[in-house]
Each structure stands twice: as C-alpha cells, then as structure tokens.
Enzyme design. Sequence first.
Site, short mmCIF file in Angstrom:
data_model
loop_
_atom_site.label_atom_id
_atom_site.label_comp_id
_atom_site.label_asym_id
_atom_site.label_seq_id
_atom_site.Cartn_x
_atom_site.Cartn_y
_atom_site.Cartn_z
N GLU A 210 36.91 36.57 -11.10
CA GLU A 210 37.80 35.94 -10.12
C GLU A 210 39.16 35.64 -10.74
O GLU A 210 39.25 35.19 -11.88
CB GLU A 210 37.21 34.61 -9.62
CG GLU A 210 36.03 34.72 -8.69
CD GLU A 210 35.64 33.35 -8.15
OE1 GLU A 210 36.49 32.43 -8.13
OE2 GLU A 210 34.47 33.19 -7.76
N GLU B 63 29.70 29.82 -10.76
CA GLU B 63 30.42 28.77 -11.50
C GLU B 63 29.53 27.54 -11.77
O GLU B 63 29.84 26.42 -11.35
CB GLU B 63 31.69 28.36 -10.76
CG GLU B 63 32.71 29.46 -10.66
CD GLU B 63 33.99 29.04 -9.99
OE1 GLU B 63 35.04 29.67 -10.24
OE2 GLU B 63 33.97 28.06 -9.20
#
Length: 682
Positions: free
Chosen positions: A315, A159
Amino acid sequence: MHGTGSAARAGLTRTPGLLHGADYNADQWPEHVWAVDAELMRQAGVTTATVGVFAWARLQPAPDVWDFGWLDRLLDLLHTRGIAVGLATATASPPAWLVRAHPGLLPVTADGVRLEFGSRQHYCPSSAVYRAAAVRLTRALAERYRDHPALAFWHIHNEYGDHVAECFCTESAADFRRWLAERHGDVETLNHAWGTAFWSQAYGRFEEIEPPRTAPGPGNPTQLLDWRRFCSDALLACHRAEKAVLDEICPRIPATTNFMSMSKALDYWEWARHEDFVSDDAYPDPADPRAHVTAAMNYDLMRSLGGGRPWLLMEQAPSAVSWRAVNLPKPPELRRLWSLQALARGADGVMSFQWRASAAGAEKFHSALLPHRGTASRGWRETVRFGAELRRLAELAGSRLRGQVAVVLDWDNWWALELDEHPSARMRWPELLRPWYAALYERGVTIDFVRPGAPLDGYRAVLAPNLYLLTEETAHWLTRYVHEGGQLVCGPFSGISDRDDHIHPGGHPGPLRPLLGVVVDEHWPIPDGASTTVRLGPDDLRATLWSEWLETEGARTLAHYASGDLAGRPAVTRNVHGAGTAWYVGCHLGAGIATVLDLALAPAALTPPLPHPLPPGVEATRRHGADGTGYLFLLNHGPDTVRLTLDATGTDLLTGAAVPGRLTLGPLDAAVVRTEPTEERT
C-alpha cells in the site's frame, strides 16, 4: 528460509514482472461497475488486485450463512482480463453479528474501557472466539479458491496492530499468565526477573498476576517489557493460525501480511520468519521535506526482514491520504519518484490503496488510482503513465541489492529503551536512529538492518545507534566481529540492562566495557532547548538531548566536550580490539554524527555508487540480477537540476535512451540505468 509453506522457496508470486495494482474493494460497488473497472485496470497496466480485505460481513452475513457467489464472479472477471489476485482472508474486522453474539471479543483499554463496534480491528487478540471465527473463514476461503487461476498470493488479515495492539480484558490476562508461565517456568523465577522485591510486588501464584493496567504510579518495568513481548506474540498467534490453514490447503500459494514500516508494536524479526514474502504499507508525508529519507530507511528494513529477497510495497497513497490533520496531495512527479524509490530499495512491486476512490466511509477522501473524477482526472493519467513505466522495468524482477554496512535493530531494546522512569524521556529509538541512517543515505551507502546474533560476514562496518538492553550473547557477538577485523560504532546509553531490564553490574556500558574501552560514571541528560559543544579535531559539533560523564579504560579520546559541565571530558572514543576497532559516541549529535561516521568508516573502504559524492537530494542504489547485470537507480529528490557522472555506460530503462556515462536529472526526476556485468564496479 522464511515462511513455513513450500511457497517460501518460490519467487514473490507466479505473476511475471513487477506487480502493479491496488486494493480493490469491489464489495463497495454494484456489479455493473466491476467490468468497467477490470477494463480500466487492463488499460492502466495493472497486474494485480488485492481483493476482499474488509469483506467478512459480505462473505459470511450470518453464523452459518456464506455468500461466495459475488467473489466467484469477481475473480473470474479479473482473470479474464489478465489480472492476478491477492486474496485477503478478510479477518481484520469481525462482523456485527459476531460481536453482538460474543461482546467479550471486543478489546479493553488499560483504563478498563471496552471499545465498541463501528470502526475496524475491534477484537481482542487473545479471544478464542475471534481466533476460531477467523480460522473458520480462512479455511472456507482456502478450500474454495485454492485452485483458482487468478490466485497469486494470500493477504492475511490487514495491518496487524494498527488500531489495537493490546487488550487488557480478563481473557488477555489469562493468556498473559500462560505466556509468562511458558517464559519463566515458575513464579519464583518470574519474581526474580521482574525484581518484585521492589515496592512489595512479589507474587505467590501466577493467578495473582494481571496485565499492566492503569495503576496509581509507575509500573514494574520488566512487567511492561514482558507485556510488549506478549502483545506481539498474541497477535502473531492469530496470524500463524490463519497461515497454518493456508499452508495446509494450498502450500504452493505464497502468503503475506502487510507490515507498517518501522512499527514499534510488533517484533517484525519474529513475524518475518512466518512470511513467504515481506510486504509493507508506507505513507510518507508530502509535507515533510525529509520524508524520502525515512521512507528509504523503512524500505531497507523490509528488504532486511526478508533476508535480502525482493519484497512488495502493498500500500501507498497515489496522492493525499485522509487521516492526517492536513492531507497534502502528491505532485505527479513526486508520486512517480516515491514509487520508484521502493523499487530502488529492493521491492518487486508497487501497489496502492486503493483502486477506485470510495464514495462513503471514513476513507472517502483518500486518493486512489481511479479518483472520484474518473478517467478525466490528473490522477488517472498518472496511473496509466506509471503502469507503462513499470512494464518497461519488468526485467528488474528478482534482482537484489545488499548493504555494505549493518545496523543493529532489536525490538526488545526498542521497548526497553522507551520505558518510563529513565534519566531522559527524550531517548527514543527512531530519533536516535534517523541521523545515523541519514548520514549514510546521503553518501549513497546502502545499509542492511540485522538482529542481534545475525551473520555479519561481508559487512564492512556495523552500527549500533543504541543498545540500552544488551545481553551477554549480543556483547560476545559484537566483540567477536571486531576482534576478527570489523569496524563497530556504538551510540550512547548502551550496555545498560540485561534481557530482564536489570542493570548490568560494574558500570556502563556493561559487557561492552572491555570492547569499547570506556566506563560511564554518570548519565548527563541535556535539557530541552539546550546544547553542548563537542570538539572533534577542527570541527565543533552540537550535542543535544544526551551526554555522559565518560572515562577511558584504554580507549583513545577523539572528541571532547568544549562547553558545559562536562567540558574537557571525552565525548567520542576509539578502541583497538584484536584486528578491528570499536568507537563509542557518548552523546546525541544529531546531524553531526556524519562527521564521526566519516572518520570511523574510512578504514572500511566503502564503495560509493558513483565516482563522485552525490549532490544534495540525490539517492543512488544498485540492484544486481542473477547474471550480474546491474540496475543503477538515480533519484533526484531535490528542487534543482543535477548533472551526474556515472561509473559505466548503459541504457535508461525508463526512456530507452543510451547513457554514455553522464546523466542530467531535473527536479523530482529519476533514471534506472541498466549496465552490463563487465562494466560493474567491484
């Protein structure tokens, strides 16, 4: 072709079928738990585990000390259970020993505050120390595990830009100056681009330039725009340094980094060029009754970033997250439905954060495939159930879907649109985009996002909800598309500035004036809480946030303001240009944009997924295999049972039941209907 290694020519990974699994933070647990977890993964139908995402301190506990033994044993164990591994480079959180030895790698805010160790992503993207340490760790991992049979893909970092998307330290300042010199060439060119004649901001040397730290008043807008570009590139340089190592040592293993849906901080068009496949982290809020629409939009973006190829949902939360003010759990049906939605929008895998719920740390209340209560929990039963369903959907892998309509998305435009000192601070890209997207979503029209200059062959219409920053090249691209027969719908506050955020001469919408056949005399923002009536034929629509004093220059007025200061003036126009048509919507209509789009897109003859309009709350998409086999996804996000008439017979892969051309779906239920090539609609 995306990606720089030979793996870019392969499929998502070498693991057959659809990927199913989660982050497995095994370093948080004693080793005797691992065998239990591996067996439970097998029972749950888990095919893939992402390993080592935040394990830097465990892998390298000191500058010249390495500990790979535990990771060797973990990968060996997972492989014996038939579980593939997405091995992370573990570079998202530098260990304490590195930070204390080199405190200058910690990031600094615009106010000059140096952020401390104790969370994650605590590094300056321009730090040479951080980059060298990250590359060293990546190389050590790649050399050790490149031939391990469990290795399915590399997960680079985690991320990027989530907590730290920019740093204002002296090292970042020097990197920014190097970036500016490369972009502009010399300081005179930079002074012109930044308009430094305003407020005596001219520079004599690049060395005089600093990042846009907190200043007494408004900053230079072009400096801020260049800063946004630089920050995206600085993080991308970190990613590319790790990717280069992986391409060198194990080019046959694909590599990805997990995007964060439609994130403003990073230009994902540029980032996607360096991915072997695109992956995304998505966390729709169960408290938001429209969350599924935004999720669909984000998933369409992921598919588009990869050029239409399958992507991976890296995710999602099996139930509640831990970071909202109030964290609602997902009912079992919603968890399943939202997982299937990713597949409906082109994903070839559905993974979660995380496998086993943490016992300590900031995310200990975040849901997991294996909750705190273990196998006695409702969450575990849902994990096993969905794993079995994914196995029944395995044949979907590799199939694709393509949008009929293109939506223009440009990060330069997004950054420039949301700079300060504009006529209204309410003109924000996501808020402008969502109602346009929702209108097509509710009609079952799949869209692809495109960047300026992309090929538009095959798209029946192009939508541009906003093009505040518009280059001459982009204007020519759209003009050519319309001239050759395309249908274009352009939203308000467009054609304002060039690539340096200088106002186009001659009035707005700048180089789009001849194409749209209009000129904007003055922007007319609408105050908060107020609205203006827009009359379109028999319909009265409501404009909020924005309107414009618009004059036609050849375009036909189709809607006008029926109240307020602009009463009687054009609000929506249509202009024939060559063989095509260009529409201009000079106001923000919210949900009312659907009425305009119904008219504007009628000539495009879009093909709906079903022979009748979709009931409220129903989502429909269609993937196609290489042999022409169709996979019709039908998802009922609504609270009511719906009865659907299909355009073909087939088999529901979720249940194995024959579908004779009619289907009933209960609330939060879904079907995936396989139809034969001969039965597909053209």
